[in-house]
Write an enzyme that holds these catalytic residues in place. Structure first.
Site, PDB file in Angstrom:
ATOM      1  N   VAL A   1       0.836  -1.215   0.000  1.00 26.62           N
ATOM      2  CA  VAL A   1       0.000   0.000   0.000  1.00 26.62           C
ATOM      3  C   VAL A   1       0.863   1.254   0.000  1.00 26.62           C
ATOM      4  O   VAL A   1       2.079   1.202   0.240  1.00 26.62           O
ATOM      5  CB  VAL A   1      -0.980   0.034   1.199  1.00 26.62           C
ATOM      6  CG1 VAL A   1      -2.004  -1.087   1.108  1.00 26.62           C
ATOM      7  CG2 VAL A   1      -0.235   0.012   2.521  1.00 26.62           C
ATOM      8  N   GLU A   2       0.192   2.369  -0.235  1.00 24.90           N
ATOM      9  CA  GLU A   2       0.879   3.652  -0.392  1.00 24.90           C
ATOM     10  C   GLU A   2       0.580   4.556   0.801  1.00 24.90           C
ATOM     11  O   GLU A   2       1.346   5.443   1.123  1.00 24.90           O
ATOM     12  CB  GLU A   2       0.343   4.262  -1.700  1.00 24.90           C
ATOM     13  CG  GLU A   2       1.129   5.376  -2.318  1.00 24.90           C
ATOM     14  CD  GLU A   2       0.591   6.732  -1.883  1.00 24.90           C
ATOM     15  OE1 GLU A   2      -0.383   6.746  -1.106  1.00 24.90           O
ATOM     16  OE2 GLU A   2       1.176   7.735  -2.308  1.00 24.90           O
TER      17      GLU A   2
END
Lengths: 305, 305
Positions: free
Chosen positions: B22-23
């Site tokens: 994820v970011e």
């Protein structure tokens, strides 16, 4: 939204036939008997007519701020001679409900509401706390503050309360959430009430909604349109509900109440519902009959008689 | 009640794999970052680790009593250096929602809630009334009394309010019912809030429930578990929600919020939810992963690495 397919209400044409077909009339008060502090035309004569024909009369109201005795005074002020026993306010219904389930006398009732509920609980012999005296209470927050509550509270009764505050919400919520088996009883869930005639006022539905919002529990409703009062009346007088005609001015409380209970229903147009609203395609609640006001009983005879 | 057939949550074993996938991480605060006024062990180091890996961090809370700036001070007091822009409280969400729909600047907002909402509305340039100043107002009833309300109110924002009273209920109700098109916006509908650590307190769901009870209208909810904040974040940062991991301690707000928004979800057991609750057959909300606390990110490596 399209209405459900129900037969449209018939205009009342033969009042005698309706009167003869039932044993008891239940009247909503506001919009049927009076408007605010003013008696609706022809009411005393209409009630006299019904009594002369041997009909039992009952007056119901979702207003819980007064007790039966206090309502009796309102009838008296308007020149109507109504026995206390003929009056069924939702304040009384709350106490009657607790009696009907044999609520233990050593348990207590926490009240969010006004004086009517307290008086009816007292008359029924139930211990209570809360009510108007908690109206000025505030929560003085300090780190780690813990609000005590009475572990003997076995029911929270919620009705219309002008002195509603966060203290009451938290107290009632704690009782319902933390006292095992504690009941949540609503006198009614009306969106509006008639505090004054000048406008509509937020009703008991607000106080009930607040407790529902913090407990996520649905209440037991004892006022209209729940059938508790109807069932109570039927049992008390030993009649079947099909022998009752419910007369009211509101479709979603009075007429629904009558229909939920299996009664005949008559809508009067002397209160909040107009003929246009009744006949709107959006309205799915159709009484058996409608008429302008209850004094039409005095004049409407069958065309064929 | 049997749970719906959903895959049970997996115990987090490879933190790096989750971090790499994820970011952005969205963290609920209470029960994840802190408990009351105490930071949870290992939080500063965990946030440092995530920042060093280039992850964007966002902190969300349904508490509307404080503004973003006021929350920033809470982080600072606990020794965490968090930028105001990284904080998304439901007070801010209410103002952001009004901006997102181009709410007219010549209209006003009536507030049932505390200071945080007022401050965020001010920052966003919206005119407001109500809030704490209406906390002492009472309705002095006289026959025929009519309560005036501002016809320019185009939205009523309702959040947690310790100074909740009937005046506010009636004012908000009048605006929603009588001002054409007036919006009903809820910061959240949480049953409970953590006013103090000593017990659970009736939450914003109470205030919202009261207005719902008198208007019979459903609110637009801008806080968790509605996806407004998630969509806002995704748009603001130009990311897709599948690049976000939502980390929280509550199944029915945090994890549902993440799932509603299409994010990955991680439940931490450092707050209100126990492993037993998570794995109970009555629970139908299953996050992708669960772990004891966020500092597990520092130690959990894949067994195969």
């Amino acid at each position: 939204m399209a209405a459900a397919a129900v037969a449209p209400a018939a205009k009342l044409e033969d009042a005698d036939a309706l009167i003869d077909s039932v044993e008891t009339f239940i009247f909503d008060c506001d919009g049927v008997i009076w408007k605010g502090d003013k008696l609706i035309d022809g009411v005393p004569e209409t009630l006299d007519l019904l009594r002369s024909k041997g009909k039992r009369l009952v007056f119901v109201t979702n207003n819980s701020t007064k007790s039966r005795k206090q309502y009796g005074k309102k009838f008296e002020t308007l020149g109507l001679n109504i026995d206390e026993e003929e009056i069924f306010a939702s304040s009384f219904a709350a106490a009657a409900y607790l009696q009907s389930i044999d609520f233990p006398k050593d348990k207590k009732v926490y009240v969010i509401g006004e004086e009517g509920i307290l008086k009816e609980l007292e008359l029924a012999g139930f211990q209570h706390l809360g009510g108007p005296t908690d109206g000025d209470k505030k929560i003085e927050l300090k780190p780690g503050f813990y609000m005590e509550h009475d572990k003997d509270v076995g029911a929270v009764v919620v009705g219309f309360d002008r002195y509603f505050n966060y203290y009451k919400v938290q107290y009632g919520t704690l009782c319902i959430r933390e006292n095992p088996g504690c009941l949540f009883i609503a006198t009614n869930r009306d969106a509006v009430t008639h505090l004054t005639d000048a406008q509509e006022w937020a009703g008991g539905g607000s106080m009930v909604g607040a407790i529902l919002g913090s407990t996520k529990q649905e209440p037991v409703v004892v006022g209209k349109p729940s059938t508790f009062m109807m069932d109570y009346l039927a049992k008390k007088f030993g009649i079947t509900t099909s022998q009752i005609c419910m007369v009211g001015d509101r479709l979603d409380t009075d007429i629904l109440f009558g229909q939920n209970g299996g009664c005949k229903t008559l809508l009067v147009l002397s209160g909040v519902t107009s003929l246009q609203t009744l006949q709107s395609p959006d309205n799915s609640i159709q009484p058996d009959f409608y008429t302008n006001q209850i004094s039409d009983f005095l004049t409407l005879k069958a065309a064929t008689v």
